[in-house]
Design a protein around this motif. Sequence first.
Motif, PDB file in Angstrom:
ATOM      1  N   THR A  57     -52.460  19.587  10.238  1.00 40.53           N
ATOM      2  CA  THR A  57     -52.875  20.413   9.115  1.00 40.53           C
ATOM      3  C   THR A  57     -54.407  20.369   9.025  1.00 40.53           C
ATOM      4  O   THR A  57     -55.059  19.561   9.684  1.00 40.53           O
ATOM      5  N   LEU A  58     -54.968  21.237   8.200  1.00 42.23           N
ATOM      6  CA  LEU A  58     -56.426  21.249   8.060  1.00 42.23           C
ATOM      7  C   LEU A  58     -56.938  19.920   7.523  1.00 42.23           C
ATOM      8  O   LEU A  58     -57.966  19.405   7.968  1.00 42.23           O
ATOM      9  N   VAL A  59     -56.229  19.387   6.540  1.00 42.34           N
ATOM     10  CA  VAL A  59     -56.545  18.080   5.979  1.00 42.34           C
ATOM     11  C   VAL A  59     -55.258  17.270   5.920  1.00 42.34           C
ATOM     12  O   VAL A  59     -54.160  17.831   6.002  1.00 42.34           O
ATOM     13  N   ARG A  60     -55.394  15.962   5.753  1.00 45.26           N
ATOM     14  CA  ARG A  60     -54.222  15.102   5.716  1.00 45.26           C
ATOM     15  C   ARG A  60     -54.347  14.121   4.555  1.00 45.26           C
ATOM     16  O   ARG A  60     -55.414  13.987   3.951  1.00 45.26           O
ATOM     17  N   ILE A  61     -53.258  13.412   4.258  1.00 44.18           N
ATOM     18  CA  ILE A  61     -53.249  12.390   3.214  1.00 44.18           C
ATOM     19  C   ILE A  61     -53.243  11.021   3.880  1.00 44.18           C
ATOM     20  O   ILE A  61     -52.423  10.748   4.760  1.00 44.18           O
ATOM     21  N   ASP A  62     -54.163  10.152   3.446  1.00 42.17           N
ATOM     22  CA  ASP A  62     -54.201   8.815   4.032  1.00 42.17           C
ATOM     23  C   ASP A  62     -53.286   7.864   3.268  1.00 42.17           C
ATOM     24  O   ASP A  62     -52.573   8.259   2.334  1.00 42.17           O
ATOM     25  N   GLY A  63     -53.297   6.590   3.635  1.00 38.68           N
ATOM     26  CA  GLY A  63     -52.381   5.613   3.063  1.00 38.68           C
ATOM     27  C   GLY A  63     -52.634   5.288   1.608  1.00 38.68           C
ATOM     28  O   GLY A  63     -51.800   4.656   0.958  1.00 38.68           O
ATOM     29  N   GLY A  65     -53.408   7.840  -0.518  1.00 38.51           N
ATOM     30  CA  GLY A  65     -53.172   9.099  -1.222  1.00 38.51           C
ATOM     31  C   GLY A  65     -54.387   9.993  -1.303  1.00 38.51           C
ATOM     32  O   GLY A  65     -54.383  10.971  -2.057  1.00 38.51           O
ATOM     33  N   ALA A  66     -55.433   9.706  -0.520  1.00 44.10           N
ATOM     34  CA  ALA A  66     -56.655  10.514  -0.548  1.00 44.10           C
ATOM     35  C   ALA A  66     -56.632  11.566   0.556  1.00 44.10           C
ATOM     36  O   ALA A  66     -56.009  11.377   1.607  1.00 44.10           O
ATOM     37  N   ASP A 311     -50.461   8.094  -7.527  1.00 47.03           N
ATOM     38  CA  ASP A 311     -50.982   9.296  -8.177  1.00 47.03           C
ATOM     39  C   ASP A 311     -52.015   8.911  -9.227  1.00 47.03           C
ATOM     40  O   ASP A 311     -51.824   7.923  -9.956  1.00 47.03           O
ATOM     41  N   PRO A 312     -53.098   9.684  -9.390  1.00 48.16           N
ATOM     42  CA  PRO A 312     -54.160   9.319 -10.341  1.00 48.16           C
ATOM     43  C   PRO A 312     -53.700   9.276 -11.792  1.00 48.16           C
ATOM     44  O   PRO A 312     -54.359   8.659 -12.624  1.00 48.16           O
ATOM     45  N   TRP A 313     -52.604   9.949 -12.118  1.00 46.09           N
ATOM     46  CA  TRP A 313     -52.133  10.027 -13.506  1.00 46.09           C
ATOM     47  C   TRP A 313     -50.928   9.126 -13.770  1.00 46.09           C
ATOM     48  O   TRP A 313     -50.200   9.311 -14.735  1.00 46.09           O
ATOM     49  N   PHE A 314     -50.739   8.136 -12.914  1.00 41.04           N
ATOM     50  CA  PHE A 314     -49.602   7.242 -13.117  1.00 41.04           C
ATOM     51  C   PHE A 314     -49.785   6.392 -14.366  1.00 41.04           C
ATOM     52  O   PHE A 314     -50.861   5.838 -14.621  1.00 41.04           O
ATOM     53  N   GLU A 315     -48.717   6.282 -15.155  1.00 40.76           N
ATOM     54  CA  GLU A 315     -48.617   5.335 -16.255  1.00 40.76           C
ATOM     55  C   GLU A 315     -47.218   4.739 -16.227  1.00 40.76           C
ATOM     56  O   GLU A 315     -46.259   5.406 -15.819  1.00 40.76           O
ATOM     57  N   ASN A 475     -48.526   1.963   2.765  1.00 39.20           N
ATOM     58  CA  ASN A 475     -47.890   2.864   1.811  1.00 39.20           C
ATOM     59  C   ASN A 475     -47.466   4.155   2.492  1.00 39.20           C
ATOM     60  O   ASN A 475     -48.168   4.659   3.380  1.00 39.20           O
ATOM     61  N   ALA A 476     -46.353   4.709   2.072  1.00 38.01           N
ATOM     62  CA  ALA A 476     -45.898   6.006   2.557  1.00 38.01           C
ATOM     63  C   ALA A 476     -46.281   7.045   1.519  1.00 38.01           C
ATOM     64  O   ALA A 476     -45.587   7.223   0.522  1.00 38.01           O
ATOM     65  N   THR A 477     -47.406   7.722   1.732  1.00 39.26           N
ATOM     66  CA  THR A 477     -47.945   8.657   0.747  1.00 39.26           C
ATOM     67  C   THR A 477     -47.736  10.112   1.134  1.00 39.26           C
ATOM     68  O   THR A 477     -48.139  11.008   0.410  1.00 39.26           O
TER      69      THR A 477
END
Length: 490
Positions: A57-63, A65-66, A311-315, A475-477
């Motif tokens: 893909t053009l971009v990917r997700i690292d371990g 989540g970035a 996720d940045p909004w995890f609570e 992590n599996a992100t």
Amino acid sequence: MAAGAVALTACTRPEAPSQGEPVILNIGATGEPVGLDPSTVNGAGTPFVLLYNVYETLVRIDGEGAIRPLLARDYSVSDDNKVYTFNLDGLAKFASNTPVDAEAVVTSFDRILKGDGITDQVTSKMAPVDSVKALDSDTVEVTLKQPSNQWLFDMAGPAGIIYDPAGLDTLDTKPAGSGPFAFAEWETGQFVKLVRNDHYWGTGTRVDEVFFRYYADPNAMNTAMLSGQLDIISNLTVPQALDQFGDPDKYTVIEGTTDGEVVLGFNHDNPQLADLKVRQAINYGIDRQALVDSVWGGKGMLIGSMVAPTDPWFEDLSKTYTFDQEKARALLKEAGFESGLTLRLRVPTLPYAPPAARFIAAQLKEIGVTVQVEELEFARWLSEVYTAGDYDMTIVAHVEPRDIGNFANPDYYWHYDNPAFADLIKKADEGSAQEQVTLMKEAAKMLADDAAADWLFLLPNLVITTKEVSGLEQNATSLSFDLTSVATNR
């Protein structure tokens, strides 16, 4: 994401092909693909094997989540957050040895936008897109209809795969990508074989052949690992067996998080489950920690809503409904079901689902709910439950990253229809980065309070390798079992 240029570090250059005896990895897995084209089949089995390994893909997700670079060496975003300009790495090639150019990106994206034969899971990710243009051979411009924080993240998944245009007619039988591996063979019910892509444009893999070997019986997979037939267990589905791999001289245990929310899903078209009090009663009636202890060896995080900790909004919303059978019975009585009710729980024969279903049936019986459990092969589950909506309740792990937005779609198989929730998701997607975090937290809490489902637990990432294997993420992100950095020193 800030507007303006976003510079990304490009992939390093190829290593020399391996010499001598071929390096072969045997990987134990459970969720077999139902097809080879990630854009035309549902389920996580296909991207698990092919995403990042065969397809890029053009971009990917690292371990963590970035978002990281892949085929795009960098990109920029307009001040109004609607125009993305991607600069491709000029060295990128498909396994056919043809360039990954701007026209290939346009062809791949336009195919998804047209939607012919493409799954809703994939086409929905492209919904924000207005147009895709090749500015030159290495530059692509994507214009959105409105700002979307989620869109670029989604382009790191199956919807953003760049296919070799020359192979589009045979994707069902011969995947055509640009990854470090190429597809070789699929023996249904047995294995999928990948081989080293000798034309790979980035850092070449140090593995020559990979076999994803499928096991219907997770204990048989564990036995195969213990007897030396496997190098990796990609997802330990009998966590109670973890002690078998406790010898540090023989095995490495990787333990992290996933995006796999194990959801007791409700069909909101069922009048009984459309009643908030019934849904709340079910949530109160299940001891989730006891379920995790019983079904998954105590491994698995309680979450309370459709958000993973990466996720940045995890609570932590896991205490929204605590185990309280008395309160559950009182709610059922208020809903008019003092004499009880009967619900069908149709689950796929994936390792966690049948034992969780039996546990839930026993617990809900104590509050006056009769649960009729039916176990289905996964392909049949996809057809009858996911597609046709023939169920009252079901259990499945939703492993797609940041998939809370599925609850904003009343046509999705849960048929959850909450305009206030959908509005929050829309505003979060179109707002600033800080607004997104704030509004997504509100949305997650609204979903939990409304008992839209019962989030049983978050699947842990439990991977077992031999001591010789290295390079796997903790992590599996993403949906991928990413082998791009895997190596073995044997």
